[in-house]
Motif scaffolding. Structure first.
Motif, PDB file in Angstrom:
ATOM      1  N   ARG A 152     -41.015   7.618  22.326  1.00 34.65           N
ATOM      2  CA  ARG A 152     -41.415   7.954  23.686  1.00 34.65           C
ATOM      3  C   ARG A 152     -41.611   9.458  23.900  1.00 34.65           C
ATOM      4  O   ARG A 152     -42.600   9.900  24.458  1.00 34.65           O
ATOM      5  CB  ARG A 152     -40.328   7.461  24.641  1.00 34.65           C
ATOM      6  N   LYS A 153     -40.628  10.229  23.433  1.00 35.09           N
ATOM      7  CA  LYS A 153     -40.701  11.680  23.650  1.00 35.09           C
ATOM      8  C   LYS A 153     -41.835  12.302  22.846  1.00 35.09           C
ATOM      9  O   LYS A 153     -42.524  13.196  23.324  1.00 35.09           O
ATOM     10  CB  LYS A 153     -39.373  12.344  23.270  1.00 35.09           C
ATOM     11  N   TRP A 179     -38.425  16.279  30.058  1.00 32.77           N
ATOM     12  CA  TRP A 179     -37.086  15.922  30.543  1.00 32.77           C
ATOM     13  C   TRP A 179     -36.953  15.886  32.047  1.00 32.77           C
ATOM     14  O   TRP A 179     -35.936  15.433  32.551  1.00 32.77           O
ATOM     15  CB  TRP A 179     -36.067  16.930  30.020  1.00 32.77           C
ATOM     16  N   PHE A 191     -33.368  20.144  20.510  1.00 29.40           N
ATOM     17  CA  PHE A 191     -33.901  18.790  20.518  1.00 29.40           C
ATOM     18  C   PHE A 191     -35.429  18.818  20.517  1.00 29.40           C
ATOM     19  O   PHE A 191     -36.069  18.062  19.783  1.00 29.40           O
ATOM     20  CB  PHE A 191     -33.373  18.051  21.761  1.00 29.40           C
ATOM     21  N   GLN A 195     -37.932  17.264  17.706  1.00 27.75           N
ATOM     22  CA  GLN A 195     -39.021  16.337  18.009  1.00 27.75           C
ATOM     23  C   GLN A 195     -40.353  16.860  17.449  1.00 27.75           C
ATOM     24  O   GLN A 195     -41.165  16.111  16.922  1.00 27.75           O
ATOM     25  CB  GLN A 195     -39.163  16.141  19.521  1.00 27.75           C
TER      26      GLN A 195
ATOM     27  N   ASN B 300     -30.615   6.345  33.623  1.00 29.85           N
ATOM     28  CA  ASN B 300     -30.188   7.629  33.069  1.00 29.85           C
ATOM     29  C   ASN B 300     -29.798   7.505  31.605  1.00 29.85           C
ATOM     30  O   ASN B 300     -30.070   8.402  30.815  1.00 29.85           O
ATOM     31  CB  ASN B 300     -29.032   8.202  33.881  1.00 29.85           C
ATOM     32  N   SER B 302     -31.038   5.464  29.495  1.00 29.85           N
ATOM     33  CA  SER B 302     -32.243   5.388  28.662  1.00 29.85           C
ATOM     34  C   SER B 302     -32.946   6.748  28.599  1.00 29.85           C
ATOM     35  O   SER B 302     -33.532   7.104  27.587  1.00 29.85           O
ATOM     36  CB  SER B 302     -33.166   4.262  29.122  1.00 29.85           C
ATOM     37  N   ASP B 303     -32.830   7.550  29.673  1.00 21.13           N
ATOM     38  CA  ASP B 303     -33.383   8.911  29.626  1.00 21.13           C
ATOM     39  C   ASP B 303     -32.653   9.788  28.615  1.00 21.13           C
ATOM     40  O   ASP B 303     -33.243  10.648  27.977  1.00 21.13           O
ATOM     41  CB  ASP B 303     -33.280   9.583  31.007  1.00 21.13           C
ATOM     42  N   PHE B 304     -31.356   9.609  28.517  1.00 18.89           N
ATOM     43  CA  PHE B 304     -30.547  10.478  27.660  1.00 18.89           C
ATOM     44  C   PHE B 304     -30.384   9.935  26.251  1.00 18.89           C
ATOM     45  O   PHE B 304     -29.797  10.594  25.402  1.00 18.89           O
ATOM     46  CB  PHE B 304     -29.152  10.671  28.278  1.00 18.89           C
ATOM     47  N   GLU B 305     -30.853   8.724  26.055  1.00 18.17           N
ATOM     48  CA  GLU B 305     -30.633   8.044  24.781  1.00 18.17           C
ATOM     49  C   GLU B 305     -31.008   8.900  23.572  1.00 18.17           C
ATOM     50  O   GLU B 305     -30.221   9.062  22.644  1.00 18.17           O
ATOM     51  CB  GLU B 305     -31.487   6.774  24.763  1.00 18.17           C
ATOM     52  N   GLU B 306     -32.229   9.460  23.644  1.00 19.07           N
ATOM     53  CA  GLU B 306     -32.715  10.176  22.464  1.00 19.07           C
ATOM     54  C   GLU B 306     -31.919  11.435  22.179  1.00 19.07           C
ATOM     55  O   GLU B 306     -31.604  11.725  21.034  1.00 19.07           O
ATOM     56  CB  GLU B 306     -34.202  10.494  22.634  1.00 19.07           C
TER      57      GLU B 306
END
Lengths: 225, 428
Positions: A152-153, A179, A191, A195, B300, B302-306
């Motif tokens: 996703r990112k 973010w 991070f 990525q 949240n 799922s937002d912070f998961e990575e």
């Protein structure tokens, strides 16, 4: 592509103008309510950047005026006020997006392009460059018609870079875009770096005709090979 | 000491003094009165004795005090003429009905002289008098009783009357105790006809109004200052971005610009946090709706998961109930994202973060290297455990401000190596 920037702060106005001109847009400016109103009523623009707090009047009135004249320009509100009320009122009056000061030029760029592209959308929502294709609807990435899996990112980062082709994207702009409001920690930079490293590997191994360059360790730039 | 008791204290001391002085004066007056009344009796007695002596000459030989309290003694003319009526206090040995042996008794005695048939006699008439120590004792008891009854009545009256009179004062005081700046909607008011209390109320309220005004101005100031900073911050950020894009920079220059940019980033974050804080305190978020915290946490996470994965931190979510709260949804999101962010960033490699939702509370726990934090300080603005922390020092202050806005209870606890932040929602 003609863009009108309505902003009363001259320094900010010249920054925005300079940045947009680099994207080969034709930029006109207005720095108060009356000259802004004159311009929008006489000329046609592809996109209007509108500051809400203007000398002699509110940017929201300009929006209302546009609506009254049935002009369907794309409007992005730029405001120092991160107020939900103003946002809702602005969007209700026909604005397409809302950007809060301070912002990164890369973010402004991405928003303007996204708005313009939405207008020209003809069933497909894709970005093509050389041998690559980014499908925003399907959220897929193809190189030479081969699908390359991105997380996703990585997808968001690549999208952001493509909207800012040949432009500097600072690490913090990238972190903030990907973010959102959660970017207030410098750990995010590691991070982001991680990525980008993965993304670069994927681009290289799939022989994509684009590359992400580092710029002085401050940010990155996507260039076509 | 309560005012009521204070006044009783001073009253009882002064009444004691007054009663004592009064008792002394009363005692002497009483004694004088008794003596003059006895003296009249003795005078009367004298006349009766002389009349009787005219009839019964045996009386004239009565030389000792016995059952009738007088003695008669013959004296010569010379002596008799020099005698004047004399009253004196003296002692006689007498045996009362309740005495076993004769006892000295105080008496009042009249010494006089009379002439009967050309003979001269000296007459001593005595009458028993009250014993002074008895009188004093009696008086003392009476006074003690008087004193006690006075004090009791004063306490009674004080309680009844003063309590009633001071009621508006205590009402005002109670309202003031409960008054919270920026929270209480109305100023303390009491209805009273007492001028002093009305004056007090006016003075207190004037003071409160000044304080409220200063408080509002201070809140406004932070908000306005942050607002005004947004545009200059935008200008510098963008100018630097354009400068870097120009290129032609030496590495050293670029490095410096990079540092300046990260400082500006910090300013921007700080300013945004202050603005948020000021908006929360100015109650600019009042889009209250039913917010399902399970969903907020899920989003949240799922937002912070990575990034959690990147930092090698394991995120877990334990739901034992559906928690729905009436509040602004963006603020609900701020609470959860701030707590999660802290838990992830102040963690260790291979550490864990767990979020628990039960009936009326959310608990975010994380592993960490750091020791127990000071639960009283961590929610303060700009509190940092170490000076080179990268955060704004406002994250938890914002959580606290939101919790205060909605009267939720935030608390911190430390157990072994686990730091936990808990938000308790008041049951609806």
């Amino acid at each position: 592509m003609k863009i009108l920037v309505i902003e009363d702060e001259p320094q900010l106005l010249s920054n925005i103008k300079e940045s947009l001109e680099k994207e080969k847009f034709l930029v006109e400016t207005a720095s108060d309510y009356h000259s802004a109103l004159d311009k929008i009523l006489i000329y046609e623009y592809d996109c209007i950047l509108l500051d809400i707090m203007l000398p002699n009047g509110s940017g929201l009135n300009i929006l209302a005026e546009l609506k009254k004249e049935d002009k369907s320009e794309n409007v992005i509100i730029i405001s120092a006020k991160d107020s939900l009320d103003d946002k809702l009122k602005g969007l209700e009056l026909g604005a397409d997006d809302y950007l809060t000061k301070p912002f990164h030029l890369a973010e402004l760029n991405a928003r303007v392009k996204a708005v313009l592209r939405r207008q020209r959308l003809e069933g497909k929502n894709t970005i093509e460059l050389g041998n690559i294709l980014l499908d925003l609807t399907e959220r897929s990435f193809l190189v030479n018609n081969q699908s390359i899996p991105l997380n996703r990112k990585e997808f968001d980062i690549l999208n952001y870079f493509l909207l800012n082709k040949n432009r500097l994207v600072t690490k913090s702009a990238l972190a903030e875009h990907v973010w959102g409001d959660n970017s207030d920690n410098a750990d995010n930079y590691d991070f982001v770096y991680y990525q980008i490293k993965n993304l670069r590997k994927k681009l290289q191994s799939s022989k994509a005709e684009i590359e992400i360059e580092s710029i002085y360790g401050i940010g990155y730039k996507l260039v076509a090979l | 000491m309560k005012l009521l008791n204070q006044s009783i204290k001073y009253l009882s001391v002064s009444i004691l003094a007054i009663v004592t002085v009064w008792a002394v004066i009363f005692y002497f007056n009483m004694l004088n009165e008794i003596k003059s009344s006895i003296d009249e009796g003795l005078e009367n007695y004298k006349r009766i004795i002389i009349q009787n002596a005219e009839k019964d000459s045996t009386i004239l030989t009565k030389k000792y005090f016995d059952e009738s309290f007088f003695t008669i003694q013959k004296i010569d003319k010379q002596q008799a003429l020099s005698v004047k009526d004399k009253y004196l206090d003296t002692i006689l040995y007498m045996q009362d009905a309740d005495d076993e042996a004769p006892e000295p008794e105080p008496v009042r005695m009249l010494i006089t002289a009379f002439e009967l048939n050309n003979e001269y006699y000296e007459l001593k008439v005595a009458n028993s008098m009250v014993e002074e120590d008895d009188l004093m004792k009696e008086l003392l008891y009476d006074i003690i009783w008087l004193y006690i009854s006075l004090i009791i009545s004063i306490i009674f009256i004080n309680n009844l009357v003063l309590k009633k009179l001071w009621k508006p004062f205590y009402d005002l005081l109670n309202q003031l105790k409960k008054y919270r700046l920026g929270k209480s909607p109305t100023l303390p008011t009491v209805k009273t006809k007492t001028k002093e209390f009305n004056d007090l109320q006016t003075a207190v309220n004037t003071l409160l109004l000044h304080t409220i005004e200063a408080y509002e101005q201070q809140k406004q100031f932070i908000g306005n200052a942050s607002h005004e900073l947004q545009t200059p911050l935008a200008i510098v950020t963008n100018k630097l971005e354009l400068l870097i894009e120009e290129g032609n920079l030496q590495n050293k220059q670029a490095e410096n610009i990079g540092e300046i940019m990260s400082i500006i980033e910090r300013l921007v974050r700080l300013n945004k946090s202050l603005l948020l804080l000021s908006k929360i305190e100015n109650k600019q978020f009042l889009d209250n709706q039913s917010v399902l915290f399970n969903e907020v946490v899920q989003k949240n996470i799922s937002d912070f998961e990575e990034i959690a994965h990147f930092k090698n931190v394991n995120l877990s979510f334990i739901e034992t109930a559906k928690l729905s709260v009436q509040m602004d949804s963006s603020l609900a999101n701020v609470i959860i994202s701030n707590l999660l962010k802290n838990a992830i960033f102040h963690n260790v490699s291979n550490g864990s973060v767990s979020v628990e939702i039960s009936d009326n509370l959310i608990k975010v726990s994380n592993t960490s290297n750091s020791q127990k934090l000071d639960g009283n300080l961590i929610f303060n603005r700009f509190y940092k455990t170490n000076s080179n922390a990268k955060g704004t020092g406002l994250g938890l202050a914002i959580v606290k401000a939101i919790a205060d806005l909605y009267s939720f209870k935030v608390s911190y606890s430390f157990d072994n190596t686990l730091h936990s932040f808990q938000i308790e929602f008041s049951p609806e």
